[in-house]
Design a protein around this motif. Structure first.
Motif, PDB file in Angstrom:
ATOM      1  N   ALA A   1       0.825  -1.205   0.000  1.00  0.00           N
ATOM      2  CA  ALA A   1       0.000   0.000   0.000  1.00  0.00           C
ATOM      3  C   ALA A   1       0.859   1.254   0.000  1.00  0.00           C
ATOM      4  O   ALA A   1       0.584   2.216  -0.715  1.00  0.00           O
ATOM      5  CB  ALA A   1      -0.928   0.002   1.222  1.00  0.00           C
ATOM      6  N   VAL A   2       1.917   1.254   0.813  1.00  0.00           N
ATOM      7  CA  VAL A   2       2.801   2.421   0.857  1.00  0.00           C
ATOM      8  C   VAL A   2       3.487   2.615  -0.482  1.00  0.00           C
ATOM      9  O   VAL A   2       3.628   3.731  -0.976  1.00  0.00           O
ATOM     10  CB  VAL A   2       3.852   2.252   1.979  1.00  0.00           C
ATOM     11  N   ALA A   3       3.895   1.521  -1.114  1.00  0.00           N
ATOM     12  CA  ALA A   3       4.602   1.619  -2.382  1.00  0.00           C
ATOM     13  C   ALA A   3       3.730   2.195  -3.484  1.00  0.00           C
ATOM     14  O   ALA A   3       4.210   2.859  -4.390  1.00  0.00           O
ATOM     15  CB  ALA A   3       5.100   0.234  -2.791  1.00  0.00           C
TER      16      ALA A   3
ATOM     17  N   ILE B   1      -7.414  -5.013   6.478  1.00  0.00           N
ATOM     18  CA  ILE B   1      -7.943  -4.145   7.534  1.00  0.00           C
ATOM     19  C   ILE B   1      -7.151  -4.362   8.820  1.00  0.00           C
ATOM     20  O   ILE B   1      -6.793  -5.493   9.149  1.00  0.00           O
ATOM     21  CB  ILE B   1      -9.459  -4.407   7.753  1.00  0.00           C
ATOM     22  N   GLU B   2      -6.859  -3.264   9.524  1.00  0.00           N
ATOM     23  CA  GLU B   2      -6.181  -3.313  10.815  1.00  0.00           C
ATOM     24  C   GLU B   2      -6.799  -2.283  11.753  1.00  0.00           C
ATOM     25  O   GLU B   2      -7.130  -1.174  11.324  1.00  0.00           O
ATOM     26  CB  GLU B   2      -4.683  -3.005  10.687  1.00  0.00           C
ATOM     27  N   ILE B   3      -6.929  -2.645  13.031  1.00  0.00           N
ATOM     28  CA  ILE B   3      -7.452  -1.725  14.047  1.00  0.00           C
ATOM     29  C   ILE B   3      -6.672  -1.940  15.336  1.00  0.00           C
ATOM     30  O   ILE B   3      -6.505  -3.078  15.786  1.00  0.00           O
ATOM     31  CB  ILE B   3      -8.948  -1.964  14.327  1.00  0.00           C
TER      32      ILE B   3
ATOM     33  N   LEU C   1      -7.489   0.793   6.248  1.00  0.00           N
ATOM     34  CA  LEU C   1      -8.152  -0.003   5.218  1.00  0.00           C
ATOM     35  C   LEU C   1      -7.241  -0.020   4.003  1.00  0.00           C
ATOM     36  O   LEU C   1      -6.900   1.043   3.473  1.00  0.00           O
ATOM     37  CB  LEU C   1      -9.508   0.601   4.868  1.00  0.00           C
ATOM     38  N   MET C   2      -6.829  -1.213   3.549  1.00  0.00           N
ATOM     39  CA  MET C   2      -5.800  -1.340   2.529  1.00  0.00           C
ATOM     40  C   MET C   2      -6.320  -2.010   1.278  1.00  0.00           C
ATOM     41  O   MET C   2      -6.958  -3.059   1.331  1.00  0.00           O
ATOM     42  CB  MET C   2      -4.617  -2.129   3.080  1.00  0.00           C
TER      43      MET C   2
END
Length: 287
Positions: free
Chosen positions: A13-15, A222-224, A178-179
């Motif tokens: 996602a960052v890339a 998804i991460e929380i 959210l990715m």
């Protein structure tokens, strides 16, 4: 706890990330368009520390003084911000500071007993989103209502292409990511320090240019990270989709701890290089 798949997606996602723009609709592309299978929930780890444990790295500024970590103040015990979640989750199971730990697979829809009791007698008023929810697993285990954190990770399935929005109804703080294959969107409430309102509804659209997100059918990462410090605690993950007339909690059917076996994404060369550097940096920090 974070799965290796989620770590890969975060690097990917960052890339490929494109900054949100108010003038153009936000768009996330699924990391996989594999066929739907029934989900069972996200991977969840709950950890709880003693109320007198002094460790918080959340910054605070006393009048006439420089900023300092809350854990350095005499009154600064317990969890004060999302920056503290990683520390709480990294405590060994035999740590004297740790009251309990629960590893679970679930939706993101829980409250503590204090919250549910206050709802029952009307003490929290009658705000639309206030209602009794399942008891947080860590509270079920320890019976204690305070200073606990939870980390959720996995994948979300979107069945129909269209415009979506996501919300978290939270007391006290959280970080949400959210990715997709082309980027990552997030929202957060880092701390309750200095706040007069510990409970609120936070929408992804409001945190990203006041616009909904166009999403294709498929799987998204998804991460929380979440924490409750004192008193009432609640967390509820909801969405608003093309066929919805309001917010609805996301059930376990659309949540997964990992992608189906035939749905593992193939990261590009750049993402693999970045992942290698990330792994090397993580290993260097351990040595």
């Amino acid at each position: 706890m974070r799965s290796s798949i989620i770590k890969t997606l975060a690097v990917l996602a960052v890339a490929l990330q494109v900054p949100p723009s108010v003038s153009a609709p936000l768009e996330l592309i699924p990391v996989s368009t594999a066929p739907y299978v029934t989900g069972g929930g996200l991977s969840a780890t709950w950890s709880q520390v003693r109320d007198d444990y002094r460790f918080s790295q959340q910054m605070w500024t006393e009048a006439g003084s420089d900023p300092a970590a809350i854990g350095t103040f005499g009154w600064g015990t317990g969890i004060w911000g999302t920056v503290d979640v990683a520390h709480v989750q990294s405590l060994p199971n035999d740590s004297a500071a740790l009251i309990g730990r629960v590893n679970d697979t679930s939706a993101v829809n829980f409250a503590n007993l204090t919250y549910n009791m206050l709802i029952g007698d009307g003490a929290l008023g009658h705000w639309e989103y206030d209602r009794q929810r399942p008891l947080a697993p860590i509270v079920q285990q320890t019976g204690s209502q305070t200073n606990y954190a939870a980390s959720f990770a996995g994948f979300l399935y979107i069945p129909e292409a269209g415009a979506y929005d996501f919300s978290l109804f939270v007391d006290d703080g959280f970080v949400f990511s959210l990715m997709g294959a082309n980027g990552m969107l997030g929202m957060e409430r880092e701390t309750l320090a200095g706040s007069t309102n510990g409970r609120d509804l936070f929408a992804l659209s409001a945190s990203n240019g006041n616009t909904t997100v166009m999403m294709g059918s498929g799987y998204y990462g998804i991460e929380i990270d979440y924490f409750n410090r004192l008193e009432a605690g609640v967390i509820d993950l909801a969405l608003w989709g093309p066929q919805d007339q309001g917010w609805r909690s996301i059930s376990t059917d659309w949540l997964f701890t990992e992608l189906p076996r035939n749905a593992i994404p193939e990261p590009g060369t750049l993402a693999l290089v970045l992942l290698a550097f990330t792994a090397l940096g993580r290993q260097a920090r351990k040595t």
